[in-house]
Write an enzyme that holds these catalytic residues in place. Structure first.
Site, mmCIF file in Angstrom:
data_model
loop_
_atom_site.group_PDB
_atom_site.id
_atom_site.type_symbol
_atom_site.label_atom_id
_atom_site.label_comp_id
_atom_site.label_asym_id
_atom_site.label_seq_id
_atom_site.Cartn_x
_atom_site.Cartn_y
_atom_site.Cartn_z
ATOM 1 N N LYS A 214 0.838 -1.213 0.000
ATOM 2 C CA LYS A 214 0.000 0.000 0.000
ATOM 3 C C LYS A 214 0.865 1.251 0.000
ATOM 4 C CE LYS A 214 -1.408 1.750 4.043
ATOM 5 N NZ LYS A 214 -1.208 3.152 4.411
ATOM 6 N N ASN A 215 1.902 1.258 0.828
ATOM 7 C CA ASN A 215 2.696 2.486 0.963
ATOM 8 C C ASN A 215 3.670 2.703 -0.204
ATOM 9 O OD1 ASN A 215 1.320 3.130 3.233
ATOM 10 N ND2 ASN A 215 2.899 2.453 4.673
ATOM 11 N N CYS B 55 -3.322 13.070 13.266
ATOM 12 C CA CYS B 55 -4.172 11.891 13.340
ATOM 13 C C CYS B 55 -3.831 11.127 14.594
ATOM 14 C CB CYS B 55 -4.060 11.041 12.087
ATOM 15 S SG CYS B 55 -2.520 10.202 11.921
ATOM 16 N N ARG C 17 1.387 15.040 12.602
ATOM 17 C CA ARG C 17 1.946 14.690 11.283
ATOM 18 C C ARG C 17 2.357 15.996 10.596
ATOM 19 N NH1 ARG C 17 -0.165 9.367 9.698
ATOM 20 N NH2 ARG C 17 1.395 9.457 8.076
ATOM 21 N N ASP D 36 5.125 0.602 11.748
ATOM 22 C CA ASP D 36 3.836 0.066 11.299
ATOM 23 C C ASP D 36 3.601 -1.375 11.763
ATOM 24 O OD1 ASP D 36 3.413 2.483 10.106
ATOM 25 O OD2 ASP D 36 3.855 1.816 8.065
ATOM 26 N N ARG E 68 -8.655 0.332 5.176
ATOM 27 C CA ARG E 68 -7.823 1.332 4.481
ATOM 28 C C ARG E 68 -6.544 0.703 3.949
ATOM 29 N NH1 ARG E 68 -5.510 5.350 7.922
ATOM 30 N NH2 ARG E 68 -4.212 5.421 6.095
HETATM 31 C C1 EPZ Z 1 4.844 6.848 5.854
HETATM 32 O O1 EPZ Z 1 4.221 8.014 6.360
HETATM 33 C C2 EPZ Z 1 3.808 5.763 5.860
HETATM 34 N N1 EPZ Z 1 2.675 6.173 5.038
HETATM 35 C C3 EPZ Z 1 3.344 5.467 7.275
HETATM 36 O O2 EPZ Z 1 2.479 4.348 7.200
HETATM 37 C C4 EPZ Z 1 4.562 5.078 8.126
HETATM 38 O O3 EPZ Z 1 4.146 4.905 9.459
HETATM 39 C C5 EPZ Z 1 5.617 6.175 8.043
HETATM 40 O O4 EPZ Z 1 5.957 6.457 6.657
HETATM 41 C C6 EPZ Z 1 6.899 5.814 8.775
HETATM 42 O O5 EPZ Z 1 7.457 4.650 8.237
HETATM 43 C C7 EPZ Z 1 2.734 6.068 3.717
HETATM 44 O O6 EPZ Z 1 3.741 5.696 3.139
HETATM 45 C C8 EPZ Z 1 1.514 6.383 2.959
HETATM 46 P P1 EPZ Z 1 7.230 10.055 7.783
HETATM 47 P P2 EPZ Z 1 4.955 9.426 6.299
HETATM 48 O O7 EPZ Z 1 7.160 11.379 7.120
HETATM 49 O O8 EPZ Z 1 5.884 9.456 5.148
HETATM 50 C C9 EPZ Z 1 8.101 13.238 11.139
HETATM 51 C C10 EPZ Z 1 0.643 3.003 7.872
HETATM 52 O O9 EPZ Z 1 0.150 2.514 8.908
HETATM 53 N N2 EPZ Z 1 7.918 14.246 10.087
HETATM 54 O O10 EPZ Z 1 8.303 9.113 7.363
HETATM 55 O O11 EPZ Z 1 3.917 10.462 6.389
HETATM 56 C C11 EPZ Z 1 6.829 12.490 11.473
HETATM 57 O O12 EPZ Z 1 6.016 13.209 12.383
HETATM 58 C C12 EPZ Z 1 1.235 4.358 7.899
HETATM 59 O O13 EPZ Z 1 0.631 2.426 6.770
HETATM 60 C C13 EPZ Z 1 8.329 15.549 10.328
HETATM 61 O O14 EPZ Z 1 8.828 15.864 11.411
HETATM 62 O O15 EPZ Z 1 5.805 9.363 7.620
HETATM 63 C C14 EPZ Z 1 7.382 11.214 12.055
HETATM 64 O O16 EPZ Z 1 7.763 11.417 13.399
HETATM 65 C C15 EPZ Z 1 0.839 5.294 8.905
HETATM 66 N N3 EPZ Z 1 8.150 16.480 9.344
HETATM 67 C C16 EPZ Z 1 8.631 10.960 11.222
HETATM 68 O O17 EPZ Z 1 8.963 12.244 10.641
HETATM 69 C C17 EPZ Z 1 7.611 16.162 8.131
HETATM 70 O O18 EPZ Z 1 7.502 17.047 7.274
HETATM 71 C C18 EPZ Z 1 8.468 9.959 10.107
HETATM 72 O O19 EPZ Z 1 7.296 10.254 9.342
HETATM 73 C C19 EPZ Z 1 7.228 14.831 7.884
HETATM 74 C C20 EPZ Z 1 7.390 13.895 8.889
#
Ligand code: EPZ
Length: 420
Positions: free
Chosen positions: A22-23, A116, A121, A307, A399
């Site tokens: 999915k991701n 969320c 996020r 995840d 989802r």
């Molecule tokens: C991806 O989300 C995945 N979603 C998430 O999957 C997954 O949990 C996450 O990566 C971490 O592996 C998809 O790919 C669609 P991040 P993403 O930006 O990219 C912080 C699931 O259950 N951050 O890598 O949105 C953030 O708060 C889900 O399938 C910032 O600080 O996650 C977190 O602490 C949910 N600033 C860390 O980075 C930003 O601009 C990693 O988040 C963006 C993120």
């Protein structure tokens, strides 16, 4: 209201395939905005997030045709650069249309994703990447507005407080493919889904090197073309099935899996006492249910994935001893603790850690899934609990998992979906 009725039913046995990730598919769908030519994606999972993305694409002028696991996409209208709130609010991954729209049309307006239940996020790293490429961004009436006369290659360091960002790396990478000159993305996310996106972009004509490492080099090209791409196996679905087999006991072979994407998970499951055999494209899990406590920390890839944290917590709830599980990616992602405790688990939270005292048995209860991965964790817990567990909140499960309960039932679990 739809719910799952779950009862313990002894060990699992059999062979089961996993769906495409999915991701990986969501950003790869976004990449199709970078070309006017037809794109075909294979291995697409039938999950709600893909359906939501298809709705957004319809609005953006992309005609889609999904038949079984093949998705065909073709631009039929050009010029729509707004991703509206009604379509984007359903799914955070839709933020990854920002980079492609900006690169292709020099303008994008995408509704801000909200926070969320898994914690805040933020989007600062998405904006940082695009600003470094020359975009001017502002937040107006709940929308991110980004404009640029022409994106230009740059060096950008994408580290955040919690490490790298998967989708911010994807957004910057996609935008950089059509920028003038060379871009270096430092502290890039190394997740397999980023590598899959880069491989799809390369097949579309992009010039990318270093994907899968913390420094990605992108040489901008004038134009990308359509391609056919097969999505990598879903490592989170694979890990969820592995944990289900470990907790329920028995022998399960997971096919179409990619063991190289699950090193940290395999390592930890072996530490709990499970036996795992890897072969090309399949993983066999054998468990006698005598599980031992382990300590673990979630980290960006190749660390233990956030995840799979909730599912692992369900397993450690019935492991012998005390486990400490620390969440380093989303330190607030612990909504499932109270639901697991309602089923008789003994878990306390201390900051970004959960202290899990293994109990001999869980007891079935009505529980509500607070988010996608927690829904799988509660389902797995129900598989070893006394009496019946009633799981609601299935909109989260649907989802991101394609018929998970049917797959587990096929392996011998007693799970029934009732209601609508
Ligand atoms: C991806 O989300 C995945 N979603 C998430 O999957 C997954 O949990 C996450 O990566 C971490 O592996 C998809 O790919 C669609 P991040 P993403 O930006 O990219 C912080 C699931 O259950 N951050 O890598 O949105 C953030 O708060 C889900 O399938 C910032 O600080 O996650 C977190 O602490 C949910 N600033 C860390 O980075 C930003 O601009 C990693 O988040 C963006 C993120």
């Amino acid at each position: 209201m739809a719910k799952l009725l779950i009862r313990a039913n002894g060990p699992l046995a059999g062979t089961i395939p996993v769906h495409g990730a999915k991701n990986a598919v969501l950003p790869i769908m976004a990449a199709s905005l970078l070309t006017d030519e037809p794109m075909t994606i294979e291995g697409v999972p039938q999950v709600k997030d893909v359906a939501s993305m298809i709705q957004l694409f319809d609005h953006l002028g992309i005609k889609t045709r999904l038949s079984e696991d093949r998705l065909e996409m073709q631009r039929v209208r050009a010029g729509e650069t707004t991703a509206p709130y009604e379509l984007v609010s359903q799914m955070r991954a839709s933020i990854c249309v920002l980079g492609p729209l900006l690169a292709r049309y020099h303008r994008a307006k995408v509704s801000m994703p909200g926070g969320c239940v898994i914690g805040p996020r933020p989007i600062d790293l998405h904006l940082k990447g695009l600003q470094a490429l020359g975009a001017v961004t502002s937040i107006e009436h709940g929308y991110i507005v980004a404009t640029t006369p022409q994106l230009r290659g740059c060096s950008v360091h994408l580290a955040g407080a919690f490490g790298s960002s998967v989708l911010a790396t994807g957004n910057t990478l996609m935008a950089a493919t059509l920028a003038e000159g060379v871009t270096f993305i430092e502290h890039a996310a190394c997740e397999p889904e980023v590598v899959d996106l880069a491989n799809c972009l390369i097949a579309m004509g992009a010039k990318i090197k270093g994907h899968g490492s913390p420094v990605i080099r992108v040489e901008g090209v004038e134009k990308l073309h359509g391609t056919r791409h097969h999505i990598i196996p879903d490592r989170i679905e694979t890990g969820t099935l592995m944990i289900a087999a470990a907790i329920a006991g028995g022998e399960v072979r997971i096919q179409r899996a990619c063991p190289e994407h699950l090193g940290a998970v395999i390592d930890k499951l072996i530490e709990t006492g499970v036996s795992i055999e890897k072969s090309n494209g399949s993983i066999c899990v054998r468990s006698n249910r005598k599980l031992q406590a382990v300590d673990l920390t979630t980290l960006p890839f190749p660390g233990f994935p956030t995840d799979l944290q909730a599912q692992m917590m369900a397993l450690l709830s019935v492991a012998k001893g005390v486990s400490v599980l620390t969440e380093r990616v989303y330190p607030e992602r612990f909504m499932h603790i109270s639901e697991l405790n309602r089923m008789g688990a003994s878990i306390t939270r201390e900051g970004a850690s959960a202290i899990i005292k293994g109990v001999d048995r869980l007891s079935g209860a009505p529980v509500t899934a607070p988010d996608l991965r927690a829904s799988a964790a509660l389902m797995i817990a129900g598989m070893v609990a006394d009496n019946q567990t009633e799981l609601t909140g299935l909109e989260h499960l649907d989802r991101g998992y394609e018929h998970l309960e049917q797959k587990l039932t096929q392996l011998g679990a007693d799970i029934r979906r009732v209601g609508l």
